[in-house]
Each structure stands twice: as C-alpha cells, then as structure tokens.
Design an enzyme around this catalytic site. Structure first.
Site, PDB file in Angstrom:
ATOM      1  N   ARG A 127       0.235  -1.473  -0.013  1.00 36.96           N
ATOM      2  CA  ARG A 127       0.163  -0.367   0.159  1.00 36.96           C
ATOM      3  C   ARG A 127       0.869   1.682  -0.078  1.00 36.96           C
ATOM      4  NH1 ARG A 127      -2.237  -3.138   3.503  1.00 36.96           N
ATOM      5  NH2 ARG A 127      -4.505  -4.395   2.224  1.00 36.96           N
ATOM      6  N   LYS A 149       1.761  10.846 -11.945  1.00 34.81           N
ATOM      7  CA  LYS A 149       0.945   9.828 -12.326  1.00 34.81           C
ATOM      8  C   LYS A 149       1.430   8.840 -12.978  1.00 34.81           C
ATOM      9  CE  LYS A 149      -2.810  13.139 -14.636  1.00 34.81           C
ATOM     10  NZ  LYS A 149      -3.317  13.085 -15.823  1.00 34.81           N
ATOM     11  N   GLU A 191       6.623  18.672 -26.464  1.00 35.94           N
ATOM     12  CA  GLU A 191       6.128  18.816 -25.664  1.00 35.94           C
ATOM     13  C   GLU A 191       6.861  19.963 -24.291  1.00 35.94           C
ATOM     14  OE1 GLU A 191       3.217  16.926 -23.755  1.00 35.94           O
ATOM     15  OE2 GLU A 191       3.673  15.142 -24.344  1.00 35.94           O
ATOM     16  N   LYS A 233       5.364  22.836 -15.226  1.00 33.62           N
ATOM     17  CA  LYS A 233       4.457  21.352 -14.862  1.00 33.62           C
ATOM     18  C   LYS A 233       4.309  21.449 -13.637  1.00 33.62           C
ATOM     19  CE  LYS A 233       3.149  16.386 -15.318  1.00 33.62           C
ATOM     20  NZ  LYS A 233       2.931  15.697 -16.102  1.00 33.62           N
ATOM     21  N   GLU A 243      -6.131  16.695 -11.442  1.00 32.19           N
ATOM     22  CA  GLU A 243      -7.101  17.250 -12.363  1.00 32.19           C
ATOM     23  C   GLU A 243      -8.351  16.860 -11.860  1.00 32.19           C
ATOM     24  OE1 GLU A 243      -5.459  15.908 -16.009  1.00 32.19           O
ATOM     25  OE2 GLU A 243      -6.786  15.687 -17.536  1.00 32.19           O
ATOM     26  N   ARG A 248      -5.172  21.684 -14.532  1.00 29.36           N
ATOM     27  CA  ARG A 248      -3.511  20.165 -15.160  1.00 29.36           C
ATOM     28  C   ARG A 248      -4.190  19.534 -16.704  1.00 29.36           C
ATOM     29  NH1 ARG A 248      -0.294  15.666 -11.602  1.00 29.36           N
ATOM     30  NH2 ARG A 248      -0.156  14.327 -13.504  1.00 29.36           N
ATOM     31  N   ASN A 252      -3.072  18.692 -22.077  1.00 30.82           N
ATOM     32  CA  ASN A 252      -3.364  17.370 -22.926  1.00 30.82           C
ATOM     33  C   ASN A 252      -3.311  18.492 -23.877  1.00 30.82           C
ATOM     34  OD1 ASN A 252      -3.274  15.603 -20.968  1.00 30.82           O
ATOM     35  ND2 ASN A 252      -5.170  16.387 -20.275  1.00 30.82           N
ATOM     36  N   HIS A 255      -3.444  17.083 -27.322  1.00 27.88           N
ATOM     37  CA  HIS A 255      -2.962  15.371 -27.082  1.00 27.88           C
ATOM     38  C   HIS A 255      -4.742  14.804 -27.636  1.00 27.88           C
ATOM     39  CE1 HIS A 255       0.748  16.558 -24.942  1.00 27.88           C
ATOM     40  NE2 HIS A 255       0.255  15.086 -24.378  1.00 27.88           N
ATOM     41  N   HIS A 259      -3.733  11.418 -29.097  1.00 28.90           N
ATOM     42  CA  HIS A 259      -4.261  10.050 -29.305  1.00 28.90           C
ATOM     43  C   HIS A 259      -5.148   9.636 -30.257  1.00 28.90           C
ATOM     44  CE1 HIS A 259      -3.633  10.765 -25.226  1.00 28.90           C
ATOM     45  NE2 HIS A 259      -3.200  10.604 -25.313  1.00 28.90           N
ATOM     46  N   HIS A 272       5.408   9.335 -29.306  1.00 28.68           N
ATOM     47  CA  HIS A 272       4.042   9.772 -28.353  1.00 28.68           C
ATOM     48  C   HIS A 272       4.511  11.805 -29.208  1.00 28.68           C
ATOM     49  CE1 HIS A 272       1.371  11.693 -26.065  1.00 28.68           C
ATOM     50  NE2 HIS A 272       2.269  12.199 -25.111  1.00 28.68           N
TER      51      HIS A 272
HETATM   52  P1  NAD Z   1      10.364   5.329 -22.929  1.00 26.74           P
HETATM   53  O1  NAD Z   1      10.191   4.999 -21.943  1.00 26.74           O
HETATM   54  O2  NAD Z   1       9.836   4.369 -24.063  1.00 26.74           O
HETATM   55  O3  NAD Z   1      11.800   5.948 -23.836  1.00 26.74           O
HETATM   56  C1  NAD Z   1      12.080   6.269 -25.128  1.00 26.74           C
HETATM   57  C2  NAD Z   1      12.940   4.731 -25.567  1.00 26.74           C
HETATM   58  O4  NAD Z   1      14.342   5.434 -25.210  1.00 26.74           O
HETATM   59  C3  NAD Z   1      13.636   3.118 -25.360  1.00 26.74           C
HETATM   60  O5  NAD Z   1      13.364   2.421 -25.644  1.00 26.74           O
HETATM   61  C4  NAD Z   1      14.182   3.257 -24.055  1.00 26.74           C
HETATM   62  O6  NAD Z   1      14.711   2.084 -23.803  1.00 26.74           O
HETATM   63  C5  NAD Z   1      14.845   4.889 -24.609  1.00 26.74           C
HETATM   64  N1  NAD Z   1      16.113   5.255 -23.652  1.00 26.74           N
HETATM   65  C6  NAD Z   1      15.539   5.845 -22.366  1.00 26.74           C
HETATM   66  N2  NAD Z   1      16.236   6.276 -21.598  1.00 26.74           N
HETATM   67  C7  NAD Z   1      17.527   6.406 -22.726  1.00 26.74           C
HETATM   68  C8  NAD Z   1      18.917   7.044 -22.580  1.00 26.74           C
HETATM   69  N3  NAD Z   1      19.301   7.780 -21.989  1.00 26.74           N
HETATM   70  N4  NAD Z   1      19.629   6.990 -23.739  1.00 26.74           N
HETATM   71  C9  NAD Z   1      19.164   6.157 -25.033  1.00 26.74           C
HETATM   72  N5  NAD Z   1      18.181   5.160 -24.570  1.00 26.74           N
HETATM   73  C10 NAD Z   1      17.479   4.809 -23.503  1.00 26.74           C
HETATM   74  O7  NAD Z   1       9.335   6.698 -23.410  1.00 26.74           O
HETATM   75  P2  NAD Z   1       9.718   8.360 -22.881  1.00 26.74           P
HETATM   76  O8  NAD Z   1       8.639   8.395 -24.242  1.00 26.74           O
HETATM   77  O9  NAD Z   1      10.182   8.407 -21.823  1.00 26.74           O
HETATM   78  O10 NAD Z   1       8.095   7.696 -22.078  1.00 26.74           O
HETATM   79  C11 NAD Z   1       6.803   7.011 -23.010  1.00 26.74           C
HETATM   80  C12 NAD Z   1       5.878   7.010 -21.803  1.00 26.74           C
HETATM   81  O11 NAD Z   1       5.212   7.336 -20.676  1.00 26.74           O
HETATM   82  C13 NAD Z   1       4.443   6.312 -22.454  1.00 26.74           C
HETATM   83  O12 NAD Z   1       3.673   5.166 -21.817  1.00 26.74           O
HETATM   84  C14 NAD Z   1       4.122   7.712 -21.902  1.00 26.74           C
HETATM   85  O13 NAD Z   1       2.383   7.317 -21.456  1.00 26.74           O
HETATM   86  C15 NAD Z   1       3.720   7.661 -21.009  1.00 26.74           C
HETATM   87  N6  NAD Z   1       3.773   9.265 -19.965  1.00 26.74           N
HETATM   88  C16 NAD Z   1       3.093   9.869 -19.054  1.00 26.74           C
HETATM   89  C17 NAD Z   1       3.095  10.608 -18.220  1.00 26.74           C
HETATM   90  C18 NAD Z   1       2.847  11.000 -17.153  1.00 26.74           C
HETATM   91  O14 NAD Z   1       2.478  12.287 -16.612  1.00 26.74           O
HETATM   92  N7  NAD Z   1       3.341   9.700 -16.039  1.00 26.74           N
HETATM   93  C19 NAD Z   1       2.924  11.481 -19.194  1.00 26.74           C
HETATM   94  C20 NAD Z   1       4.123  11.955 -20.513  1.00 26.74           C
HETATM   95  C21 NAD Z   1       4.065  10.246 -20.538  1.00 26.74           C
HETATM   96  N1  GLY Z   2       1.084  14.727 -18.597  1.00 23.24           N
HETATM   97  C1  GLY Z   2       0.077  15.465 -17.971  1.00 23.24           C
HETATM   98  C2  GLY Z   2      -0.280  15.204 -16.843  1.00 23.24           C
HETATM   99  O1  GLY Z   2       1.163  14.909 -15.578  1.00 23.24           O
HETATM  100  O2  GLY Z   2      -1.336  15.496 -16.019  1.00 23.24           O
END
Ligand code: NAD
Ligand code: GLY
Length: 371
Positions: A127, A149, A191, A233, A243, A248, A252, A255, A259, A272
C-alpha cells in the site's frame, strides 16, 4: 555547470510533507544516494530500463552504495510493452522475494515507461513505498516524471489502470540525454513547445531564438528548457494535483488529436511527441477556424515545430485514415465527457482554454484541410 532545484509544492497528508524537489543539471545522479539517506531510506530497489541499466543505472547504484544503502537492481525490458499487468506482477513478486519493507524506496531509472510502471509498483506494493524518479528521456524530464501520474496499459487501451502517487524527488541529469536516440530527443521537444503555447509567451520566443542550439542538444540550452518546463509542470501540479479544477487538463493541449493519430495508425508508428506535434498543429488550426486565434499564430507554431524537426502535416496523416474513425476515437478519449468533443485551445500565445461541445463537422473540416 550548476544544478537547479524546482519545488513541487503539495498539501501535507497526516502530518507528512508531500512536497518534493526536482534537481535539474549535470552531475545530479551522484546526489541520489545522499538524498535517500536524508529521507530515511535504508534499502533501495533500482528499477531500470534495460537500455540504460548498465550506464545511467549503474551510476545511480554507485551513488546509493556509496551512501551506505543496501541495493537491489531489477531491470525491465525497454518499450511500451512493459507497461503491462504481467510486468507489474513480476515486480511485485521480486519485491516480496527481497522482503521489501516500508524503509525500502524504489528508484525508477528510465523514460516514461519505467516511471509509470515503477511508480505504480510503488503506489501499490504494501500500500505504498517511497519512489524517486531518475528520468533519462526528454519526455520524462519535462513531463512524465513530475506530477505523480502512474499506471499501466490494458490490451483495450493505454493508461487505463493507474494511481496518483507522487515521487519523493526527481533527479533530471541532462548528461543522461547524451545517449538518447535523436528521434526520441526531438519527440520530447513537442512537450517543451507545448509549455510555451499554453503558459509562457516569453519561453516560446526564447525557443524560437535558440532553436539551433536546442536541436544541437547544447548543454546550456537543454538545461534551460528542462528547468523552465519543470517549473511549469510543477506549478500546474501544485495547483491541480488530481486534475479536478481543469487547470491540469491544459497539459493535454494537442493530445486529443494526438491520441487519435496514435491509435488510428497503431501505437508505435509515431512516437508520442511526434503525435503531440501533429496534434498541436491541428488544435491551433481548429482554434483559428473557431476565430479564437489569428492565422499568424498557427503559422508561427508550425514554423517552430518544423524547425525543431517535428512533424506538422496532420492533413497528410489524416488523409490516410478515415475522418469518422478519428472522430470516434476522440469521442472515447478519457477527457471527452459523455462522448462530446472537448479540446484545449489557445486564445493567444501563452494562454489556452478548455472548450466543450465543438461540432464534429468543424473538427472534420480541420482534419481534411478545409479549414
Ligand atoms: P520510453 O520510456 O519508452 O523511452 C523511449 C526509448 O528510449 C526506450 O526505447 C528506452 O529504452 C530508451 N531510453 C530511455 N532513456 C535512454 C537513454 N538515456 N539513452 C538511450 N536510450 C534511452 O518513452 P518516453 O517517451 O520516455 O515515455 C513515454 C511513456 O510515458 C508512455 O508510456 C506515456 O504514456 C508515458 N507518459 C506519462 C506521463 C505521466 O504524466 N505519467 C506523461 C507523458 C508520458
Ligand atoms: N502529462 C499530463 C499530466 O501529467 O497531467
């Protein structure tokens, strides 16, 4: 170069301060161990993307070891496929086998995939365990590692299961970006531009003036864009953590279209951030069509995105897809209410509003290039 700290101010919970710091700069990874010790951790489980486990992950483990923490390392396969229930179970079991207790903190090293997954593991195991994010992609440093998130995907949709679980701290070391593939890096810039359009005209100007340095990944330029983005942020999350007020939701911007493009082309076709760039181009065109902004602003945003190596020709993308399919996906968007289309749209540079009830035909005209 020095590092800077951005505070995410949050209300306390049962006497515990939930506010936390984001460290941005070079050499930040070396500070992970001392920060966990100061927070009362005795053990750490480092959950790292396999692509960075032996590079940036190792430096994090060295910092934890040097600070005297007992450390366990668990690697996760790279890619969106790891944001899955099966991976969650694997990590829960690994924690139970290691007899993890509440003084054990999770350290997530990687991009948004690892942050979302490890954050959700931390939110749910016994938890709630403390979690620290070490984002190693630009997307994670300017967006996903901040704000709590967390979650995983289901076969039926992205990010459908999750929880709000704020980290204890974020370590954004710009040196980690040196190994990031160029396409991933450029995708993260979408972003960054978003913050300029939704909240900060001066930052948008700065991005225009420094676009060559940014694309060249100049250290000072990177430091600036990550710091300013983190501040934006942090401010938004501080004011609307869950949100609920609508603030917040402005994050988006672009977005809803993005999407739809990602889903209709099959996840993985666009990164993305690339889809967000196309989505911002479409959202600006929609705002213009509704008389909310002048064509000059649409062109200015298009120019900056294109100069940063990002795609903007959403009409060409939509041409290969069915407009009705795109509209249907937008109606199912988590942000849509009772199937009504809702968009974040600019009124001027640096300011956006949530707009409900836009006619589907107007959106179709934009997608088909008739606006
Ligand atoms: P990711 O985590 O898949 O990383 C992208 C690629 O880069 C992967 O292949 C990874 O192995 C590689 N990588 C990571 N760091 C590296 C480095 N320093 N050197 C070499 N390779 C590296 O993708 P992302 O774009 O970081 O994140 C996308 C994800 O984040 C999605 O799942 C999305 O839904 C999520 N997201 C969440 C939020 C949130 O608020 N929680 C916001 C935006 C996106
Ligand atoms: N990436 C959108 C949020 O964190 O609200």
């Amino acid at each position: 170069m020095t590092s800077h700290t951005v505070r995410v101010a949050l209300p306390g919970d049962r006497g515990a301060d939930r506010s936390y710091d984001i460290a941005v700069g070079q050499g930040v990874l070396a500070t992970v161990g001392p920060r966990l010790i100061a927070a009362g951790a005795t053990r750490a489980v480092v959950i790292a993307d396999a692509a960075v486990a032996e590079s940036h992950g190792r430096r994090v483990r060295e910092s934890l070891d040097a600070a005297g923490l007992e450390t366990l390392a668990v690697d996760v396969a790279s890619g969106e496929g790891s944001k899955a229930a099966s991976e969650l179970v694997r990590l829960w079991v690994a924690l139970s086998e290691a007899a993890v207790d509440r003084k054990t903190h999770i350290v997530a090293v990687g991009g948004g995939v690892i942050g979302d997954l490890a954050g959700f593991v931390a939110a749910t195991y016994v938890r709630g365990l403390g979690v620290w994010h070490v984002p190693t992609t630009l997307v994670a440093q300017v967006d996903s590692a901040i704000g709590g998130k967390t979650g995983i995907n289901l076969p039926t949709g992205k990010n459908l299961v999750g929880a709000f679980w704020q980290p204890r701290g974020v370590f954004s070391d710009i040196d980690t970006l040196a190994t990031l593939p160029t396409r991933e890096f450029l995708s993260g810039l979408a972003e960054v531009v978003k913050y300029g359009v939704i909240r900060d005209e001066a930052f948008f100007d700065w991005l225009e003036q420094h676009q060559a340095d940014i694309v060249a990944a100049d250290a000072q330029a990177l430091h600036h864009i990550i710091l300013v983005s983190s501040r934006h942020k942090a401010e938004v999350v501080s004011q609307d953590e869950h949100e609920t007020s609508g603030l917040r939701a402005i994050l988006n911007y672009g977005h809803t279209f993005a999407h739809a493009f990602e889903s209709a082309t099959g996840y993985g076709h666009f990164l993305h951030g690339e889809a967000v760039s196309l989505g911002m181009a479409a959202a600006a065109r929609l705002a213009c069509r509704l008389g909310r902004i002048a064509p000059a602003l649409v062109e200015r945003q298009d120019r900056l995105l294109a100069n940063l190596g990002l795609p903007i020709d959403f009409v060409a993308v939509a041409r290969d897809l069915k407009t009705d399919d795109l509209l249907a996906i937008m109606r199912r968007d988590k942000k849509a209410i009772s199937g009504k289309l809702r968009f974040v749209l600019p009124t001027r540079l640096g300011h956006v509003e949530l707009v409900d009830g836009i006619e589907p035909q107007t959106v179709a005209d934009v997608l088909e290039g008739n606006a």
